[in-house]
Motif scaffolding. Structure first.
Motif, PDB file in Angstrom:
ATOM      1  N   ASP A   1       1.925  39.831  -9.743  1.00 34.22           N
ATOM      2  CA  ASP A   1       0.955  40.835  -9.319  1.00 34.22           C
ATOM      3  C   ASP A   1      -0.311  40.065  -8.953  1.00 34.22           C
ATOM      4  O   ASP A   1      -1.059  39.627  -9.823  1.00 34.22           O
ATOM      5  CB  ASP A   1       0.704  41.811 -10.475  1.00 34.22           C
TER       6      ASP A   1
ATOM      7  N   GLU B   1       2.393  47.739  -6.384  1.00 34.09           N
ATOM      8  CA  GLU B   1       1.203  47.253  -5.679  1.00 34.09           C
ATOM      9  C   GLU B   1       0.936  45.793  -6.023  1.00 34.09           C
ATOM     10  O   GLU B   1       0.978  45.403  -7.190  1.00 34.09           O
ATOM     11  CB  GLU B   1      -0.040  48.062  -6.085  1.00 34.09           C
ATOM     12  N   GLY B   2       0.641  45.002  -5.036  1.00 35.89           N
ATOM     13  CA  GLY B   2       0.225  43.621  -5.258  1.00 35.89           C
ATOM     14  C   GLY B   2       1.333  42.677  -5.683  1.00 35.89           C
ATOM     15  O   GLY B   2       1.076  41.524  -5.992  1.00 35.89           O
TER      16      GLY B   2
ATOM     17  N   ASN C   1       2.610  49.163 -17.652  1.00 35.08           N
ATOM     18  CA  ASN C   1       2.360  50.126 -16.564  1.00 35.08           C
ATOM     19  C   ASN C   1       1.166  49.731 -15.700  1.00 35.08           C
ATOM     20  O   ASN C   1       0.315  50.535 -15.397  1.00 35.08           O
ATOM     21  CB  ASN C   1       2.137  51.518 -17.203  1.00 35.08           C
ATOM     22  N   THR C   2       1.122  48.471 -15.309  1.00 28.68           N
ATOM     23  CA  THR C   2      -0.022  48.030 -14.516  1.00 28.68           C
ATOM     24  C   THR C   2       0.238  48.091 -13.018  1.00 28.68           C
ATOM     25  O   THR C   2      -0.706  48.058 -12.232  1.00 28.68           O
ATOM     26  CB  THR C   2      -0.415  46.587 -14.874  1.00 28.68           C
ATOM     27  N   THR C   3       1.490  48.108 -12.634  1.00 28.63           N
ATOM     28  CA  THR C   3       1.766  48.226 -11.200  1.00 28.63           C
ATOM     29  C   THR C   3       3.024  49.044 -10.982  1.00 28.63           C
ATOM     30  O   THR C   3       3.938  49.028 -11.820  1.00 28.63           O
ATOM     31  CB  THR C   3       1.941  46.848 -10.529  1.00 28.63           C
ATOM     32  N   HIS C   4       3.036  49.790  -9.902  1.00 33.35           N
ATOM     33  CA  HIS C   4       4.265  50.446  -9.460  1.00 33.35           C
ATOM     34  C   HIS C   4       4.754  49.771  -8.181  1.00 33.35           C
ATOM     35  O   HIS C   4       5.410  50.396  -7.359  1.00 33.35           O
ATOM     36  CB  HIS C   4       4.009  51.947  -9.237  1.00 33.35           C
TER      37      HIS C   4
ATOM     38  N   ASP D   1      -3.041  40.882  -7.649  1.00 29.47           N
ATOM     39  CA  ASP D   1      -4.348  41.496  -7.898  1.00 29.47           C
ATOM     40  C   ASP D   1      -4.766  41.383  -9.363  1.00 29.47           C
ATOM     41  O   ASP D   1      -5.946  41.302  -9.671  1.00 29.47           O
ATOM     42  CB  ASP D   1      -4.327  42.983  -7.503  1.00 29.47           C
ATOM     43  N   LEU D   2      -3.780  41.398 -10.246  1.00 33.77           N
ATOM     44  CA  LEU D   2      -4.094  41.322 -11.676  1.00 33.77           C
ATOM     45  C   LEU D   2      -3.765  39.955 -12.280  1.00 33.77           C
ATOM     46  O   LEU D   2      -4.144  39.660 -13.414  1.00 33.77           O
ATOM     47  CB  LEU D   2      -3.327  42.401 -12.447  1.00 33.77           C
ATOM     48  N   GLY D   3      -3.016  39.145 -11.551  1.00 32.35           N
ATOM     49  CA  GLY D   3      -2.657  37.832 -12.081  1.00 32.35           C
ATOM     50  C   GLY D   3      -1.588  37.900 -13.149  1.00 32.35           C
ATOM     51  O   GLY D   3      -1.479  37.002 -13.983  1.00 32.35           O
ATOM     52  N   LEU D   4      -0.797  38.954 -13.149  1.00 29.96           N
ATOM     53  CA  LEU D   4       0.284  39.078 -14.139  1.00 29.96           C
ATOM     54  C   LEU D   4       1.604  38.627 -13.532  1.00 29.96           C
ATOM     55  O   LEU D   4       1.830  38.776 -12.329  1.00 29.96           O
ATOM     56  CB  LEU D   4       0.383  40.522 -14.632  1.00 29.96           C
ATOM     57  N   ILE D   5       2.459  38.081 -14.395  1.00 32.25           N
ATOM     58  CA  ILE D   5       3.676  37.426 -13.926  1.00 32.25           C
ATOM     59  C   ILE D   5       4.891  38.016 -14.617  1.00 32.25           C
ATOM     60  O   ILE D   5       4.876  38.239 -15.826  1.00 32.25           O
ATOM     61  CB  ILE D   5       3.617  35.911 -14.243  1.00 32.25           C
TER      62      ILE D   5
ATOM     63  N   GLY E   1       3.717  42.950 -15.847  1.00 31.80           N
ATOM     64  CA  GLY E   1       3.048  43.901 -16.721  1.00 31.80           C
ATOM     65  C   GLY E   1       4.021  44.704 -17.563  1.00 31.80           C
ATOM     66  O   GLY E   1       3.674  45.202 -18.620  1.00 31.80           O
ATOM     67  N   GLY E   2       5.263  44.819 -17.086  1.00 31.63           N
ATOM     68  CA  GLY E   2       6.293  45.488 -17.870  1.00 31.63           C
ATOM     69  C   GLY E   2       5.884  46.887 -18.289  1.00 31.63           C
ATOM     70  O   GLY E   2       5.320  47.647 -17.495  1.00 31.63           O
TER      71      GLY E   2
END
Lengths: 290, 778
Positions: B650, B462-463, B457-460, B652-656, B453-454
């Motif tokens: 991630d 988590e996941g 700011n989608t994760t700190h 939970d969000l499917g981001l790489i 997510g870079g």
């Protein structure tokens, strides 16, 4: 195409009154794309880059007045404490070059559901200040977006500034994109805790015809937090989960080239849970510090 | 006439094996380099193209009248105005210069306009009235070969049916461009203890070069035309143009203009014939530049692929057989589909020893955008299939991904399923060993810019799950299957002032890969002369062949060396006449005699005049493939690269977030080590794009994302730092022992990343590019 270049806000309003079809141009990061792609050929362009008033921000009565042309870079560098949600969102806009030119006024003018600055303005309960030869007007942000790329601005009006309360509590913004930078939101979410009023602010981006709030989620969370503000514990999982569900339920997403409706709903619930966890943790640490 | 060609520069840096700077590097970095889109001439007109909005339609009529009435318009041309052949093509001439009777893909050129301003030309083009009778497009490649064949995995493949579609074929001869079978051993009888199946899909990738199609055509006084253009092969452009323009080839003079990237997308013609038609019609120079959006319609893309693999192995994971079917969507016209099928079928089991192979590969016509050359060319698609299978096999057998590949790695002396023996180093095992020995990067940090997510700011944290994946790939270098693949070099050595100076002139195209630098390095090393100038590539010298198939350093490099050798021979003859008797040799710039030691220098031999030699140079010949069995020594050379990808997902969000890419590649000889690293970095990035974001989305034959807003390519925030090791195991058949470098890193990058994402997420991904919903919605 006529090119109008006022050097003051009053001159700009005068020209806008004379040329109501003139398209305001500032950073140009949306308008120039439309022109280059031949999507529109306005009769006139109203270049606002020489209007100094639009590039100023100020603080008054616990509120911020941010000129419509204040670039995102300035918001990131100067307003990170007082408007944290907006500043976090500003960091996700485009590239450094875009952030040096683009501004909140442009996001409001374009009124795209994907505008990064818009969900935090909803969450912060901002107001849009418009200006015309007949005077200024304040439009609550929740009444500003009328449809996809359609706002409450009148033809003779210009966006002069946006007003937001100085943050009284933690704010967050998170945006899902399929690239780690320089990407248009697949969906986004902003959350503001207002411990001074006990209110909760939310804003959803790219998951409905306009940016919109999630009022049921706000009310639910405000009720859950009512007794917790001053003695904050960790939030129960079911509260966090329910908040995520209510945010997702407030969205009205579609399938498009950037993502599916199902994914957007799912991602919004994740973003809502995470931003709640982050803001609440921040609130707790602030409370503990006092 | 203003600056219409790339700068000719004198370089003075080192020879082969060093890394002198590119002669055009400073100009490019400082924004002074003239790209083809910067071409300008006094009095020039601007050309534009009217394109079909429909993927498939009959053209009932075209009325150009309204466009002709627009002030400032000089010409409006349609297929009626094509002077010669109405169709062109790289392998088969089937693509109309301008559509007649029917359009077969969205964006197909229908008419062209020249006007005094680009916007005038565009507005006039929009006024042309084309009466289209829309026909339902054939947009599913499975339909092109008959649906029943492609059933879900684990169903036994049935017989391929005859055209069971209701829709008419895209071309009268039928929808199959090429069906290549490869049979090795006894695949029908082979059985195995461990069997893994898989269905895989590769989306349509775009080359996404930054310099859009552009060029300037200038009518000549002799009735011919000069074209300054960004392309990949000047002479094959000219051949096709000569047919369409009905001009002898010597009346068509091409000069390479500044090329802003190619990656295969400039192999087919784009605006070449159109600009020349308009220039010849109006008698004025005509410039054409595609917009970014038009560029997505104006060149071929990478073939999307549907693949089915079945791998059988013994209990230790040693492969017994591979059965595979690869279906490549070639879109509306042939382009280079036959050669892409050739690569996918012959390289489609990967760099492994397999006793029994049954491979069927089809390239088909549909009403989707035409697909053709792109870096990796058939090997990319197949590698996603066979490498996914190797990971499945590793899991089934219970060994590591590296171990399963080592146990099956081919090596020098291995036999390909075509029967061809690998007769040069094939260090697959060594690549894997080195890759495996590289240290792994540290754990995820709390800097959100380095997390999935870079800056969004989608994760700190988590996941976020870490995964590691490996892949290795194989690519043929040079043109295969019996193609007469040569290059021509002219080398002139003369005194300028009192100093010896070399001029190297070829028609080989510099697309950014560094060929201009390497040509000068070769001349410097071969002749011992520091002052080398590389002339602008044009058709005043013989063909340099295509800048593709990782072949130019090999083939044009070979030609430059051969021409230098011819020049040196002449110098030594002069030496014998002047200083004889004795044997002579040139060492650095000095002339040594076996009798008298140093007797002079090169300059002393040039006083009587320049030495110039032109040489046509070929790599060793290859053979066509037998259609039914795939037998044949079809390839010139093979190149190998292996990747290790480390990713954070991630879940939970499917981001790489790709955390690190490591690569080991054998290049035979690093002619310019910095340029080699650049190719490995760039190829890896292009493979990363295919793995996680790059796809031209096509629905019912229509492009949905023809822009860089929605066709995403990796940014600096997506492409991680790399660890690279370069091996130099000489190929005895190649000049300097070198191996083509450009394509291999694109091939293994994609499957390594997907393997890492699978490892992190536990999800059996079957398709690239991976989209977030593939990881979180099931």
């Amino acid at each position: 195409m006529e090119f109008l270049r006022p050097t003051s806000l009053s001159e700009a309003c005068q020209l806008k009154a004379e040329h109501p079809d003139a398209v305001p141009l500032c950073g140009g990061t949306d308008v120039m794309v439309d022109l280059n792609f031949d999507r529109r050929r306005p009769e006139a362009l109203l270049d606002l880059t020489a209007v100094p008033e639009l590039y100023e921000w100020s603080r008054y009565d616990g509120r911020l007045r941010i000129g419509a042309a204040v670039p995102y870079t300035a918001i990131i560098e100067q307003l990170a404490t007082e408007a944290p949600g907006l500043a976090i969102a500003s960091r996700t806009v485009g590239s450094p070059q875009i952030r040096n030119r683009a501004s909140v006024g442009g996001n409001l003018g374009s009124a795209s559901p994907a505008g990064d600055a818009l969900p935090p303005l909803l969450a912060a309960n901002g107001e849009v200040e418009t200006m015309s030869t007949t005077g200024a007007r304040r439009i609550p942000i929740h009444e500003f977006f009328l449809g996809p790329k359609h706002n409450a601005l009148r033809p003779e009006e210009l966006i002069a500034a946006v007003h937001v309360p100085v943050a009284s509590g933690p704010q967050q913004y998170a945006k899902v994109g399929t690239r780690n930078a320089m990407v248009i939101a697949v969906c986004s979410f902003s959350l503001a805790l207002h411990p001074d009023t006990g209110r909760i602010g939310t804003g959803i981006g790219s998951a409905a015809p306009t940016p919109r709030a999630a009022p049921e989620a706000e009310d639910f969370l405000a009720a859950e937090l009512a007794d917790r503000w001053t003695a904050p514990d960790e939030l129960p999982d079911d509260v966090v989960r329910r908040f995520g569900e209510l945010v997702a339920a407030a969205a009205e997403p579609i399938d498009d080239v950037r993502g599916t409706a199902d994914y957007r709903r799912h991602a919004l619930s994740v973003l809502a849970r995470r931003t709640l966890t982050w803001t609440w943790a921040e609130h707790r640490s602030q409370e503990r510090a006092q | 006439m203003t600056d219409v060609s790339t700068e000719v520069r004198t370089t003075t840096a080192g020879g082969v094996g060093e890394s002198p700077f590119r002669p055009d590097g400073t100009f490019k970095v400082t924004g002074q380099f003239a790209y083809s889109s910067d071409l300008y001439m006094e009095g020039m007109l601007w050309g534009t193209t009217l394109r079909s909005p429909h993927p498939r339609a009959r053209i009932a009529s075209i009325d150009i009248g309204p466009a002709l009435k627009v002030a400032g318009v000089s010409a409006v041309l349609t297929h009626d105005d094509v002077p010669g052949e109405k169709v062109y093509g790289l392998e088969i001439a089937d693509q109309p210069v301008l559509a007649y009777d029917e359009v077969r893909y969205q964006g197909e050129p229908v008419a062209i306009v020249a006007a005094d301003h680009p916007e005038t030309a565009r507005r006039a083009a929009a006024l042309i009235v084309v009466d289209y009778q829309v026909v339902e497009p054939l947009s599913d490649p499975r339909e092109a070969v008959g649906h029943p064949y492609w059933k879900p995995v684990h169903d036994e493949p049935g017989e391929r049916t005859a055209m069971s579609r209701d829709k008419a074929p895209v071309h009268p001869e039928g929808n199959i461009v090429r069906h290549q079978r490869v049979r090795f051993g006894d695949p029908d009888a082979a059985t195995a203890d461990v069997v893994v199946h898989g269905d895989y899909e590769v989306g349509m990738q775009d080359q996404a070069f930054l310099g859009p199609e552009s060029g300037l055509a200038v009518p000549g006084e002799d009735g011919g035309v000069d074209l300054y253009v960004a392309t990949q092969w000047l002479h094959v452009d000219r051949r096709q143009m000569a047919g369409a323009l009905r001009l002898p080839e010597d009346k068509i003079r091409l000069t390479l203009a500044g090329v802003g990237g190619a990656f295969g997308a400039r192999e087919d013609l784009s605006m070449q014939v159109h600009a020349c038609m308009l220039a010849l019609q109006t008698g004025r120079p005509v410039k054409m530049v595609y917009s970014r959006e038009e560029s997505f319609f104006g060149h071929v893309h990478r073939h999307p692929a549907l693949m089915r693999y079945e791998h059988g192995a013994d209990r230790d994971g040693r492969l017994v057989y591979v059965r595979a079917h690869i279906l490549l969507d070639g879109g509306a016209y042939t382009s280079s589909t036959p050669a892409v099928v050739g690569n996918a079928s012959t390289l489609g089991i990967g760099p492994y020893d397999v006793p029994h192979v049954a491979m069927d590969c089809w390239g088909v016509y549909t009403n989707n955008p035409p697909c053709g050359a792109m870096r990796g060319f058939g090997a990319v698609q197949a590698a996603f299939g066979y490498e996914s299978q190797m990971d499945k096999l590793a899991a089934a057998v219970g060994v590591s991904p590296v171990e399963i590949r080592m146990r099956n790695a081919m090596s020098e002396g291995s036999v390909l399923p075509t029967g061809q023996v690998i007769d040069s180093p094939a260090p697959v095992m060594e690549l894997l060993r080195r890759l495996d020995a590289m240290p792994l990067p540290g754990a995820a940090t709390d800097d959100i810019r380095l997390l999935p997510g870079g800056v969004s700011n989608t994760t700190h944290g988590e996941g976020v799950r870490r995964g590691v994946g490996y892949a290795v790939g194989i690519k043929n270098v040079g043109f295969s299957e019996g193609f007469d693949d040569f290059s021509t070099a002219r080398v002139r050595l003369e005194l300028m002032g009192d100093e010896p100076s070399v001029l190297v002139h070829t028609a080989a195209v510099e697309v950014g890969q560094g060929l201009v630098t390497v040509q000068a390095q070769i001349a410097r090393s071969e002749l011992g002369v520091e002052r080398v100038t590389v002339a602008a590539a044009d058709t005043q010298v013989g063909s340099g062949g295509s800048t593709s198939a990782s072949r130019q350093t090999y083939v044009t490099g070979g030609a430059v060396r051969a021409a230098c050798e011819a020049v040196r021979s002449e110098l030594l003859e002069r030496a014998a006449e002047r200083y004889g008797p004795g044997e002579f040799r040139l060492v650095g710039g000095r002339l040594e005699s076996t009798v008298d030691g140093v007797v002079g220098d090169i300059a002393s031999l040039l006083v009587e005049g320049a030495v110039e030699r032109t040489v046509e140079w070929r790599h060793r010949p290859t053979q066509p493939l037998d259609e039914a069995t795939g037998r044949g020594d079809a390839h010139v050379q093979w190149a190998f690269c292996a990747h290790r990808a480390v990713v954070d997902v991630d879940v939970d969000l499917g981001l790489i977030r790709v955390v690190e890419m490591a690569a080991v590649q054998d290049v035979g000889k690093a002619m310019n080590p910095d340029a080699v690293l650049g190719q490995i970095h760039g190829g890896t990035a292009q493979g990363l794009g295919l793995a996680v974001m790059e796809e031209v989305q096509v629905v019912d034959g229509k492009l949905r994302n023809p822009s860089f807003t929605d066709y995403l390519i990796p940014t600096i925030m997506d492409m991680p730092p790399m660890r690279v090791e370069v091996l130099e195991l000489a190929d005895p058949h190649a000049p300097y022992g070198l191996r083509g470098v450009g394509e291999p890193p694109t091939i293994s990058s994609t499957p390594a990343i997907v393997a890492a994402v699978r490892a992190a997420s536990g999800i059996d991904l079957k398709r690239v590019p991976i989209r977030p919903e593939h990881l979180v919605l099931r």
